[in-house]
Design an enzyme around this catalytic site. Structure first.
Site, mmCIF file in Angstrom:
data_model
loop_
_atom_site.group_PDB
_atom_site.id
_atom_site.type_symbol
_atom_site.label_atom_id
_atom_site.label_comp_id
_atom_site.label_asym_id
_atom_site.label_seq_id
_atom_site.Cartn_x
_atom_site.Cartn_y
_atom_site.Cartn_z
ATOM 1 N N TYR A 19 0.907 -1.295 -0.118
ATOM 2 C CA TYR A 19 -0.001 0.047 0.025
ATOM 3 C C TYR A 19 0.797 1.410 0.010
ATOM 4 O O TYR A 19 0.778 2.086 -0.901
ATOM 5 C CB TYR A 19 -0.782 -0.012 1.282
ATOM 6 C CG TYR A 19 -1.570 1.379 1.520
ATOM 7 C CD1 TYR A 19 -2.590 1.933 0.479
ATOM 8 C CD2 TYR A 19 -1.296 1.863 2.808
ATOM 9 C CE1 TYR A 19 -2.921 3.159 0.806
ATOM 10 C CE2 TYR A 19 -2.319 3.109 3.007
ATOM 11 C CZ TYR A 19 -2.849 3.804 2.159
ATOM 12 O OH TYR A 19 -3.402 5.130 2.256
ATOM 13 N N LYS B 295 1.625 3.823 -2.992
ATOM 14 C CA LYS B 295 1.209 5.189 -2.991
ATOM 15 C C LYS B 295 2.305 6.295 -3.004
ATOM 16 O O LYS B 295 2.173 7.280 -3.556
ATOM 17 C CB LYS B 295 0.454 5.635 -1.474
ATOM 18 C CG LYS B 295 -0.870 4.796 -1.303
ATOM 19 C CD LYS B 295 -1.922 5.569 -2.156
ATOM 20 C CE LYS B 295 -2.465 6.674 -1.662
ATOM 21 N NZ LYS B 295 -3.559 7.418 -2.443
#
Length: 490
Positions: free
Chosen positions: A237, A241
């Site tokens: 994640y 990002k």
């Protein structure tokens, strides 16, 4: 920094919101409609194959939620007509070029009319498939930026990221950009095109070997964690990002861009009412397990600061940043959290949870109150591994031998226990960086934005995002846990 009225800025504007069915996006849409009904239009981009499906998602996953009850009470019979006039559904997919828009007329309308884009679309799953995470969090950021450059009236693009792009770094973590190709651990060679290529190659390899979809998913989850760790990020994640931020920084040109990095987002502090939350968010999974009596131990540094921020404060910061940087070419980063100005520790959370569920125990399916106790807290991974070995792994090994001796008679029991232990160990590894986190997030830029709202507008009470106003004990005991029990406990 000087700001004119935020309400006047929103008035008559056209705003494109991606990830419209997400937690933050819904709160953003509700806030805009409630405080400034004279917004011209909100274009809501959501995944759907057609308008009919998009309309169903709008009613089931957005305006049908309890979150919109204040608006329903305010507008009454006019609710549907106002929603029809102010909200335009945009079936699409940010992981595709041109945001996956199929309706050419709608595309042209958006390109010619949109003033602001707020990119809230993402997968926040720490354990996501690598190809999916890259598609949404990395390439999605690029595709939204590319689309923004085509919008002839665009005043600002707000890209919502996460403060945890800093991985496991310690100390004061500044509001600095993620630079293209720069890893967190100094390992050279981070190249986004290469990451995309090897992710796609891994998918093709697995499919050529006729792996099942379940096996492909698990393999791609492991592959994402492996690629993230190569360059110093703890999970897929935050790695994807960070790469999304890199692309925006590299390709933005003269576009006015705000990158907003919230920390751990929790239930609403005040608006539209206190305690609204949706889904099991990061720290709420602990509250659910503890309140139901299923959590007997916890792994963390009890003195570590857990950086949390209520969702309505994040939305208010987004709106303030939109107005502050409209028509100002360049990139500015805002970290929105509480660890510098109003810190809270895991020990505080443990105490609030114990006191709340002692006072108001959860009633189980048999109608009996669940008694909670102070949990055993393990302060290191070594102590956790020892606990798991003594409590479960030795028994599992013995069960394996018994199963072999009895011709696989206990195969089902052994397989089920083994699966559960592996699941727990995987979860612990995923969340470990945050349970022992030693960083705090600088919010100097955000403080300047707060002061600008306070000093140059009369709307600071309406667009509040100062964590110093939060009494954490009151928030958790009377707002957040109450909301989690109401909206999350099943």
């Amino acid at each position: 920094m000087e700001l004119e009225s935020l309400l006047e800025f929103i008035q008559n504007k056209n705003i494109l919101v991606t990830g419209a069915t997400g937690f933050l996006a819904k709160i953003f849409v509700e806030k805009i409609l409630r405080v400034q009904p004279n917004v011209n239009k909100l274009y809501l981009l959501l995944r759907a194959p057609d308008t009919k499906t998009a309309t169903q998602r709008l009613h089931n996953e957005i305006i049908g939620k309890d979150l919109f009850r204040v608006l329903r009470e305010k507008w009454g019979a006019r609710m549907n007509s106002i929603v029809s006039a102010k909200l335009t559904l945009v079936p699409g997919d940010i992981s595709k070029e041109d945001l996956g828009l199929q309706d050419s007329d709608l595309r042209e309308e958006i390109l010619s009319q949109v003033d602001v884009i707020v990119n809230l679309a993402a997968t926040t799953n720490f354990d996501e498939r690598y190809d999916v995470a890259i598609g949404l969090n990395t390439m999605g950021a690029k595709y939204v930026l590319s689309f923004a450059k085509l919008c002839v009236k665009l005043k600002v693009l707000v890209h919502v990221s996460t403060a945890y792009v800093w991985g496991e770094k310690e100390g004061l973590l500044l509001e600095h950009p993620c630079l293209m190709g720069q890893s967190l651990n100094g390992t050279p060679g981070l190249d986004i095109e290469t990451e995309i290529r090897i992710a796609n190659e891994e998918v093709r390899r697995l499919r050529s070997e006729h792996a099942s979809e379940a096996a492909i998913t698990l393999a791609l989850k492991d592959f994402g964690l492996k690629r993230a760790s190569v360059y110093g990020w703890p999970n897929t994640y935050v790695f994807t990002k960070a790469m999304g931020e890199m692309l925006i920084g590299e390709l933005r040109g003269n576009l006015p861009v705000v990158i907003l990095r919230p920390t751990i987002i929790t239930s609403t502090y005040k608006e539209p009412f206190p305690g609204w939350v949706e889904g099991i968010r990061t720290i709420d999974s602990v509250a659910v397990g503890y309140g139901k009596g299923k959590l007997t131990f916890f792994l963390c540094d009890v003195d570590a600061i857990v950086d949390i921020v209520p969702a309505d404060m994040v939305v208010n910061a987004i709106i303030a940043a939109m107005a502050a940087h409209a028509n100002e070419p360049g990139e500015v980063i805002y970290q929105v959290g509480s660890s510098v100005s109003n810190p809270i520790t895991y020990n505080d959370l443990h105490d609030y949870g114990f006191r709340y569920f002692t006072r108001k125990p959860w009633i189980n399916k048999d109608g009996k109150p669940v008694t909670v106790k102070k949990v055993t807290v393990m302060s290191s991974m070594d102590s956790f591994r020892r606990y798991m070995t003594l409590r479960y792994l030795l028994f599992l090994k013995g069960l394996e031998l018994v199963n072999m001796a009895f011709c696989q008679y206990f195969e089902g029991t052994y397989t089920d226990l083994n699966r559960k232990i592996k699941f727990v160990m995987r979860l612990v590894e995923l969340y470990r960086p945050y349970l022992f986190f030693k960083g705090v997030f600088d919010d100097m830029n955000t403080e300047k934005l707060r002061m600008a709202v306070k000093e140059t507008t009369t709307e600071a009470d309406m667009f509040y995002f100062d964590p110093k106003i939060i009494d954490w004990e009151d928030y958790f005991m009377n707002i957040h846990i109450v909301g989690v029990v109401k909206y999350v406990f099943k």
